[in-house]
Design an enzyme around this catalytic site. Structure first.
Site, PDB file in Angstrom:
ATOM      1  NE  ARG A  50      -4.429  -0.800   0.315  1.00 17.77           N
ATOM      2  CZ  ARG A  50      -5.760  -0.677   0.819  1.00 17.77           C
ATOM      3  NH1 ARG A  50      -5.762   0.352   1.625  1.00 17.77           N
ATOM      4  NH2 ARG A  50      -6.571  -1.510   0.538  1.00 17.77           N
ATOM      5  CG  ASP A 160     -14.162   9.349   6.596  1.00 17.09           C
ATOM      6  OD1 ASP A 160     -14.635   8.322   6.669  1.00 17.09           O
ATOM      7  OD2 ASP A 160     -12.768   9.192   6.418  1.00 17.09           O
TER       8      ASP A 160
HETATM    9  C1  LIG Z   1     -15.157   0.972   5.446  1.00 18.94           C
HETATM   10  S1  LIG Z   1     -15.409   2.792   5.681  1.00 18.94           S
HETATM   11  C2  LIG Z   1     -16.992   2.633   6.194  1.00 18.94           C
HETATM   12  C3  LIG Z   1     -17.970   3.701   5.487  1.00 18.94           C
HETATM   13  C4  LIG Z   1     -19.541   3.637   5.722  1.00 18.94           C
HETATM   14  N1  LIG Z   1     -19.826   3.768   7.355  1.00 18.94           N
HETATM   15  C5  LIG Z   1     -20.260   2.124   5.622  1.00 18.94           C
HETATM   16  O1  LIG Z   1     -20.586   1.352   6.391  1.00 18.94           O
HETATM   17  O2  LIG Z   1     -20.355   2.047   4.166  1.00 18.94           O
HETATM   18  C6  LIG Z   1     -14.495   3.356   7.090  1.00 18.94           C
HETATM   19  C7  LIG Z   1     -14.433   4.661   7.282  1.00 18.94           C
HETATM   20  O3  LIG Z   1     -13.846   5.062   8.600  1.00 18.94           O
HETATM   21  C8  LIG Z   1     -12.919   6.387   8.343  1.00 18.94           C
HETATM   22  N2  LIG Z   1     -12.313   6.259   9.623  1.00 18.94           N
HETATM   23  C9  LIG Z   1     -11.137   5.310  10.145  1.00 18.94           C
HETATM   24  N3  LIG Z   1     -10.534   5.565  11.417  1.00 18.94           N
HETATM   25  C10 LIG Z   1     -11.493   7.008  11.832  1.00 18.94           C
HETATM   26  C11 LIG Z   1     -11.308   7.624  12.743  1.00 18.94           C
HETATM   27  N4  LIG Z   1     -10.579   7.411  13.633  1.00 18.94           N
HETATM   28  N5  LIG Z   1     -11.921   8.789  12.624  1.00 18.94           N
HETATM   29  C12 LIG Z   1     -12.918   9.130  11.788  1.00 18.94           C
HETATM   30  N6  LIG Z   1     -13.118   8.327  10.522  1.00 18.94           N
HETATM   31  C13 LIG Z   1     -12.339   7.196  10.688  1.00 18.94           C
HETATM   32  C14 LIG Z   1     -12.232   5.990   7.286  1.00 18.94           C
HETATM   33  O4  LIG Z   1     -11.479   6.896   6.788  1.00 18.94           O
HETATM   34  C15 LIG Z   1     -13.217   5.198   6.230  1.00 18.94           C
HETATM   35  O5  LIG Z   1     -13.739   6.244   5.467  1.00 18.94           O
END
Ligand SMILES: C[S@@+](CC[C@H](N)C(=O)[O-])C[C@H]1O[C@@H](n2cnc3c(N)ncnc32)[C@H](O)[C@@H]1O
Length: 289
Positions: A50, A160
Site C-alpha cells: 500500500r 470522516d
Molecule cells: C469502511 S469505511 C465505512 C463507510 C460507511 N460507514 C459504510 O459502512 O459503508 C470506514 C471509514 O472510517 C474512516 N475512519 C477510520 N478511522 C477513523 C477515525 N479514527 N475517525 C474518523 N473516521 C475514521 C475511514 O477513513 C473510512 O472512510
C-alpha cells in the site's frame, strides 16, 4: 455480504521496497496514535504494497527515509493514513438499516420536525457519502412532495478522518454503476445521470454538511443526534478504543435516539446494557436515559 477490511488484499500495487518489522511497528504505532486503528503483524506485506506508491511519489527508495518524512510532515502523515485505510462503502449498504429507518424512525422524525424541533442525523466514518445520501433518500421518500417535511429544522452530518472522502461527500457525484444499489424510485427522484456518473439532487445535497473529524478527537457538537450511523468503522479499533467510542456515541444520542452499527460489530457489554436492542445491529437509547 463480504466484509471489506481496511487493508484490502485486492491491492494491485507492486511493492519494490522491503518493509522491515521495526519500520512496520513504527507505522502501526503512528496509525494507532493518530486514528486508533490497530494493525496486526500479519498486515506487513499489505502495508508494504500500500505504501510503495507513496514512496515512489515522494521519490524515496527506503522505508526509514519515508518514516522520517512522515514524522516531520503532517500532510504526508495524513496521506499515509489515507493509503492505509479502506473507504469501501456503497449506497444502501446493509439495506435492513434503511428499511428500519423508514418504517420505525421516520414517523418520529417527522413528528419532531412538524412541532418545530430540530432533527439531526450523523454518519460517523462516512467515507465518500453513499451512506449519508442513502439516509437522505430514505428520509426524502420518492418525490419532492414527500420530502417537503425536510424543509423544517432537519440537518444531516457526514464526518470522516480522510479529507479526500469529506470532499467526495460535498461533491456528491458517484460512478453510475454504484447507483445500481439504489432502489429505483429513489434513484428516479434524487439521482441525475451525467455522463458515466450520477449527481445527487442539490436539494438533498443541501441537507448534508460534510466535515473532517477524527472520532477520537474532541467532538464539536452542541446538541445531540436523533440517529447515528457508525458502521464498519469500529471493527478496526482495539477493544478499549471501541468501547470508549461506543460510550461517546450513545452519550451523543438524544434519549429515544437510534444507533446503527456495522453487521460484524458488537457493542461492549457495558454499553449494550445502557441501550435497547431493536433489530440486527440497531440500538435505541431509552427515553429518560
Ligand atoms: C469502511 S469505511 C465505512 C463507510 C460507511 N460507514 C459504510 O459502512 O459503508 C470506514 C471509514 O472510517 C474512516 N475512519 C477510520 N478511522 C477513523 C477515525 N479514527 N475517525 C474518523 N473516521 C475514521 C475511514 O477513513 C473510512 O472512510
Amino acid at each position: 455480504m463480504k466484509h471489506e477490511p481496511f487493508l484490502s488484499a485486492t491491492t494491485t500495487t507492486v511493492a519494490t521496497v522491503v518493509l522491515g518489522p521495526a519500520d512496520f511497528r513504527s507505522i502501526a504505532d503512528i496509525l494507532r496514535a493518530e486514528a486508533r486503528i490497530s494493525l496486526g503483524e500479519g498486515k506487513i506485506n499489505l502495508v508494504q504494497s500500500r505504501l510503495a506508491r507513496r514512496l515512489r511519489e515522494c521519490r524515496l527508495d527506503n522505508f526509514p527515509a519515508y518514516l522520517r518524512l512522515v514524522r516531520d510532515d503532517a500532510e504526508e502523515r495524513e496521506r499515509m493514513i489515507d493509503a492505509l485505510t479502506t473507504n469501501h462503502t456503497h449506497f444502501f449498504r446493509e439495506k435492513h438499516h434503511f428499511d428500519h429507518l423508514r418504517a420505525e424512525i421516520l414517523p418520529r422524525l417527522k413528528a419532531r420536525a412538524d412541532t418545530g424541533q430540530p432533527v439531526r442525523l450523523w454518519s460517523a466514518g462516512s467515507s465518500s457519502g453513499e451512506e449519508i445520501y442513502s439516509v437522505a433518500m430514505t428520509l426524502a421518500g420518492t418525490s419532492p412532495g414527500e420530502a417537503r417535511w425536510l424543509g423544517g429544522d432537519v440537518r444531516l452530518l457526514a464526518t470522516d478522518l480522510s479529507a479526500p472522502m469529506v470532499e467526495a461527500v460535498a461533491v456528491a457525484r458517484y460512478p453510475s454503476i454504484g447507483a445500481d444499489q439504489v432502489p429505483l424510485p429513489y434513484r428516479a427522484a434524487w439521482l441525475q445521470s451525467e455522463g458515466g456518473e450520477v449527481a445527487v439532487d442539490p436539494r438533498l445535497r443541501a441537507l448534508v454538511t460534510a466535515r473532517p473529524l477524527n472520532l477520537f478527537a474532541p467532538w464539536p457538537f452542541r446538541g445531540q443526534f436523533d440517529v447515528i450511523f457508525c458502521r464498519n468503522v469500529m471493527i478496526y479499533f482495539d477493544a478499549d478504543a471501541r468501547a470508549s467510542l461506543e460510550a461517546r456515541l450513545v452519550a451523543q444520542l438524544r434519549p429515544g435516539g437510534t444507533l446503527y452499527i456495522g453487521h460484524s460489530e458488537r457493542l461492549s457489554r457495558t454499553v449494550a446494557a445502557r441501550v435497547q436492542s431493536c433489530g440486527q445491529t440497531i440500538y435505541r437509547k431509552p427515553e429518560g436515559a
